[in-house]
Design a protein around this motif. Structure first.
Motif: not given
Length: 450
Positions: A383-397, A430-438
């Motif tokens: 369940x952490x995969x998607x939240x962590x992916x989103x925070x990879x693009x966080x404004x806070x570096x 490509x991360x979310x695409x891979x998540x959806x595919x699997x």
């Protein structure tokens, strides 16, 4: 005999020393009887009583036992009752003992025994301020009005206790502390039940600046009180203790005792007690002896991650991070599951510092050996995969960087080489695409619980 000596001194103003030897002999043999009787005979400490107290407190034979009994009385708000040898069980008001101490502190040469027992006397006076602020029974109020008429003392019992406390600090040559507290309006804050513990903390900080050994002695007394006294003592005691913890040199036994106290406060319904307990643990975490023992508090700390107070959550995450950092201890699976569930919502916390710490703690969790049920944990970790992916693009570096590092750890933990490769090669688009595919791999199969 004590009553007779008092009456005789009242009638013979200039013959103070004629019965000194008899009084001292009596006190040496029966200190409790003499002290309690004198408090009953002259609760407002009249001229004759003061003469008797001076003799008792200035004699090496009688000063210590008399002081110890006075301390017992001072710690028993609103009254103390001890049966004397003549069967007298009349209660003695704590304020009567406070009047005695105040008068002794006004003497040109304060007895040495007062200095010796300063920490206990200080603690009892401090909490007497608290109790007399909360409630003054009618009979105590009547007694106090009599003292006011006789000596013109402070308007309220709590103000008089503060005055006595100031006198004690001045006698210990801590006038700077008295002035510093006055400058910060601390004495007035001390007289309000709702802000009392803040003023106690301020007083502790000021005292720790002038005498670490003295604060260490006071802290040991507070530990004893927190181990034995009823809950209404605890908040101001904890407030003082937190500020002087660094002064303590804890033994194995002392470490165990303080952890028991703090563990109890972590589960308290009072937000301020929980906050102070966490502050204390953060101070103690640098002590290797304490940091190892704190592992036992993990379950209570995990529960605090659900607290509505942002400050408590922030301190809890910090503390758990310290506890788990660089430790290869086997973690019970139930605790690991609870921790994962509690950390996931914190990834989106309003406070970026809480976000950062919770993600880092989650990353640490991925490296700890589990007791069993790793499969159940993987279900929650997914369940952490998607939240962590989103925070990879966080404004806070910092959050973005830590999220990417943690995402890699999670992929390794889940044995998802495809995801690992994408994160390592920084092909996050490509991360979310891979998540959806699997995604079907994460869905429960027929007959399995969702």
């Amino acid at each position: 005999m004590v009553r007779y000596i008092h009456q005789w001194l009242m009638a013979n103003q200039f013959a103070e020393h004629r019965l000194n030897r008899a009084l001292l002999d009596l006190t040496k043999e029966q200190p409790a009887d003499v002290v309690m009787t004198l408090l009953r005979v002259a609760p407002s400490c009249d001229r004759a009583a003061l003469t008797m107290w001076k003799s008792i407190m200035c004699s090496p034979r009688t000063a210590e036992p008399a002081q110890l009994i006075l301390l017992d009385v001072l710690g028993s708000w609103p009254e103390h009752s001890t049966c004397t040898s003549d069967g007298d069980k009349t209660g003695v008001f704590v304020l009567a003992a406070t009047v005695v101490m105040w008068k002794i502190l006004q003497m040109p040469c304060v007895p040495h025994v007062v200095t010796v027992y300063f920490p206990r006397l200080f603690v009892h006076l401090l909490f007497q301020v608290f109790f007399s602020t909360l409630d003054v029974p009618a009979e105590v109020d009547t007694f106090w009005k009599g003292c006011q008429q006789q000596y013109g003392l402070a308007t309220n019992p709590n103000r008089f206790a503060v005055r006595t406390l100031k006198s004690l600090l001045c006698q210990m040559q801590h006038e700077d502390v008295v002035v510093a507290i006055e400058r910060k309006c601390g004495w007035d804050t001390l007289l309000c039940a709702d802000t009392h513990h803040y003023a106690v903390g301020l007083l502790a900080r000021e005292m720790s600046c002038v005498s670490i050994p003295l604060c260490s002695r006071i802290a040991r007394d507070l530990l004893r009180l927190l181990s034995t006294q009823e809950p209404r003592w605890e908040l101001p005691a904890l407030a003082f203790l937190v500020e002087v913890l660094e002064c303590l040199n804890l033994s194995e036994r002392g470490a165990k005792r303080i952890l028991q106290i703090l563990s109890r406060h972590l589960r308290s319904e009072c937000r301020e007690r929980r906050r102070l307990a966490l502050r204390a643990l953060l101070v103690l975490i640098d002590d290797p002896l304490m940091s190892e023992k704190m592992w036992s508090l993990t379950e209570s700390l995990v529960e605090l991650l659900w607290d509505a107070d942002g400050e408590i959550v922030s301190m809890t995450v910090r503390l758990l991070s310290f506890i788990f950092w660089d430790k290869a201890m086997l973690m019970p699976s139930p605790i690991a599951l609870q921790l994962v569930e509690a950390l996931l919502p914190l990834f989106d916390h309003d406070n970026s510092h809480v976000q950062l710490l919770s993600i880092l703690l989650f990353q640490t969790l991925m490296s700890l050996p589990l007791e069993k049920e790793e499969k159940a944990l993987k279900t929650h970790v997914r369940q952490s995969l998607l939240p962590l992916f989103f925070h990879c693009h966080d404004e806070n570096q910092h959050v973005a960087q830590v999220s990417q590092e943690t995402l890699l750890c999670v992929a390794e933990f889940l044995k998802r080489r495809d995801l690992q490769k994408l994160v390592k090669n920084k092909k996050l688009w490509k991360f979310t695409e891979c998540l959806v595919r699997t995604a079907w791999k994460c869905q429960p199969q027929a007959g399995e619980a969702p």
